[in-house]
Design a protein around this motif. Structure first.
Motif, PDB file in Angstrom:
ATOM      1  N   PRO A 134       1.172  -1.067  -0.191  1.00 51.83           N
ATOM      2  CA  PRO A 134      -0.582   0.183  -0.142  1.00 51.83           C
ATOM      3  C   PRO A 134       0.710   1.068   0.132  1.00 51.83           C
ATOM      4  O   PRO A 134       0.295   2.104  -1.129  1.00 51.83           O
ATOM      5  CB  PRO A 134      -0.773  -0.434   1.436  1.00 51.83           C
ATOM      6  CG  PRO A 134      -1.397  -0.881   1.517  1.00 51.83           C
ATOM      7  CD  PRO A 134       0.618  -1.862   0.819  1.00 51.83           C
ATOM      8  N   LEU A 135       2.247   1.152   0.567  1.00 48.44           N
ATOM      9  CA  LEU A 135       2.840   2.451   0.810  1.00 48.44           C
ATOM     10  C   LEU A 135       3.675   2.558  -0.922  1.00 48.44           C
ATOM     11  O   LEU A 135       3.348   3.750  -1.144  1.00 48.44           O
ATOM     12  CB  LEU A 135       3.886   2.525   1.744  1.00 48.44           C
ATOM     13  CG  LEU A 135       3.515   2.403   3.181  1.00 48.44           C
ATOM     14  CD1 LEU A 135       5.123   2.297   4.241  1.00 48.44           C
ATOM     15  CD2 LEU A 135       3.002   3.947   3.342  1.00 48.44           C
ATOM     16  N   LYS A 177       0.230   4.117  -2.799  1.00 43.34           N
ATOM     17  CA  LYS A 177      -0.890   5.515  -2.465  1.00 43.34           C
ATOM     18  C   LYS A 177       0.160   6.887  -3.374  1.00 43.34           C
ATOM     19  O   LYS A 177      -1.342   7.032  -3.669  1.00 43.34           O
ATOM     20  CB  LYS A 177       0.675   5.369  -0.890  1.00 43.34           C
ATOM     21  CG  LYS A 177      -0.238   6.928  -0.279  1.00 43.34           C
ATOM     22  CD  LYS A 177       0.154   6.700   0.691  1.00 43.34           C
ATOM     23  CE  LYS A 177       0.122   8.145   1.424  1.00 43.34           C
ATOM     24  NZ  LYS A 177       0.700   7.864   2.580  1.00 43.34           N
ATOM     25  N   GLN A 178       1.055   6.562  -4.525  1.00 42.63           N
ATOM     26  CA  GLN A 178       0.776   7.824  -5.001  1.00 42.63           C
ATOM     27  C   GLN A 178       0.603   7.490  -6.556  1.00 42.63           C
ATOM     28  O   GLN A 178      -0.632   8.563  -7.047  1.00 42.63           O
ATOM     29  CB  GLN A 178       2.652   7.883  -5.572  1.00 42.63           C
ATOM     30  CG  GLN A 178       2.874   9.224  -5.873  1.00 42.63           C
ATOM     31  CD  GLN A 178       2.444  10.565  -5.307  1.00 42.63           C
ATOM     32  OE1 GLN A 178       2.611  10.724  -4.260  1.00 42.63           O
ATOM     33  NE2 GLN A 178       1.723  11.592  -6.061  1.00 42.63           N
ATOM     34  N   GLU A 179       0.689   6.147  -6.649  1.00 39.81           N
ATOM     35  CA  GLU A 179      -0.487   5.974  -7.461  1.00 39.81           C
ATOM     36  C   GLU A 179      -2.264   6.140  -7.723  1.00 39.81           C
ATOM     37  O   GLU A 179      -2.576   6.528  -8.774  1.00 39.81           O
ATOM     38  CB  GLU A 179      -0.224   4.623  -8.624  1.00 39.81           C
ATOM     39  CG  GLU A 179       1.173   4.233  -9.093  1.00 39.81           C
ATOM     40  CD  GLU A 179       1.334   2.804  -9.862  1.00 39.81           C
ATOM     41  OE1 GLU A 179       0.299   2.581 -10.397  1.00 39.81           O
ATOM     42  OE2 GLU A 179       2.629   2.879 -10.037  1.00 39.81           O
ATOM     43  N   VAL A 180      -2.009   6.319  -7.137  1.00 45.56           N
ATOM     44  CA  VAL A 180      -4.015   5.476  -6.120  1.00 45.56           C
ATOM     45  C   VAL A 180      -4.439   7.095  -5.686  1.00 45.56           C
ATOM     46  O   VAL A 180      -5.398   7.509  -6.233  1.00 45.56           O
ATOM     47  CB  VAL A 180      -3.967   4.709  -4.793  1.00 45.56           C
ATOM     48  CG1 VAL A 180      -5.883   5.219  -5.034  1.00 45.56           C
ATOM     49  CG2 VAL A 180      -3.570   3.196  -5.178  1.00 45.56           C
ATOM     50  N   ALA A 181      -4.083   7.828  -5.405  1.00 43.02           N
ATOM     51  CA  ALA A 181      -3.824   9.454  -4.940  1.00 43.02           C
ATOM     52  C   ALA A 181      -3.597  10.398  -6.014  1.00 43.02           C
ATOM     53  O   ALA A 181      -4.736  10.560  -6.626  1.00 43.02           O
ATOM     54  CB  ALA A 181      -2.937  10.201  -4.091  1.00 43.02           C
ATOM     55  N   GLY A 202      -3.951   3.892 -10.700  1.00 46.48           N
ATOM     56  CA  GLY A 202      -3.920   2.248  -9.654  1.00 46.48           C
ATOM     57  C   GLY A 202      -5.038   1.338 -10.342  1.00 46.48           C
ATOM     58  O   GLY A 202      -5.470   2.194 -11.511  1.00 46.48           O
ATOM     59  N   ASP A 207      -0.937  -7.183  -4.833  1.00 50.65           N
ATOM     60  CA  ASP A 207      -1.042  -6.615  -3.046  1.00 50.65           C
ATOM     61  C   ASP A 207      -1.750  -8.012  -2.318  1.00 50.65           C
ATOM     62  O   ASP A 207      -1.377  -8.731  -1.329  1.00 50.65           O
ATOM     63  CB  ASP A 207      -1.827  -5.657  -2.538  1.00 50.65           C
ATOM     64  CG  ASP A 207      -2.022  -5.620  -0.895  1.00 50.65           C
ATOM     65  OD1 ASP A 207      -1.011  -5.649  -0.289  1.00 50.65           O
ATOM     66  OD2 ASP A 207      -3.057  -5.539  -0.295  1.00 50.65           O
TER      67      ASP A 207
END
Length: 170
Positions: free
Chosen positions: A35-36, A39-43, A47, A55
């Protein structure tokens, strides 16, 4: 019937000491590291399915390794496990397979008595990787199926077979 083998608890504990930390490490990767990383891609709204697969793989592998280790601790703590032989045949009470009802954290216990007329063949099996021996098991082929007793007993499969053939030795 007479005992011909001694149930080995330490082998299960040794396997648990290896599997539980590996499972916990993979679960840590699945719940913290991945998740870390994404995180940037999803933000940013980028994603992808690849991130989900990235994951899910350590999550599934971690759960399987961890539950397998816990099952081995359960097997090591079991009481009244035995392997006997006599004029009637062979009998055993041992942990057998994982129990889905407990989310694979405990073992089913199988207790069977198999008459000699149902035993087709008994032999020691030597496991090898690239010709190098690394383990052994007692194989018992019966009309009910094939049973692999690898890692259950303190004695070697050859000794157990000799004790079955010569009851005075056990």
């Amino acid at each position: 019937m007479k005992d011909v083998a001694t149930y080995s608890r330490w082998m299960f504990l040794f396997e648990a000491v290896v599997r539980i930390p590996i499972g916990l490490l993979l679960l840590l990767v699945a719940f913290v590291s991945v998740p870390l990383m994404i995180k940037q891609e999803v933000a940013e709204g980028h994603g992808s399915w690849g991130a989900l697969v990235l994951d899910i793989i350590p999550l599934v592998l971690g759960y399987l390794a961890f539950s397998s280790g816990v099952r081995r601790v359960h097997a090591a703590l079991l009481k009244n496990c035995w392997f006997k032989a006599g004029a009637e045949g062979i009998a055993f009470r041992l942990p057998y397979k994982a129990r889905p009802k407990t989310l694979f954290f405990t073992n089913k216990i199988v207790e069977l008595t198999i008459p000699w007329e149902d035993v087709l063949r008994m032999y020691p099996l030597q496991y090898r990787i690239n010709g190098i021996p690394f383990g052994q098991a007692l194989m018992v082929e019966t009309r009910q199926g094939r049973f692999n007793f690898g890692g259950y007993f303190k004695e070697s499969p050859t000794y157990i077979l000799a004790a079955i053939k010569n009851p005075g030795r056990a």
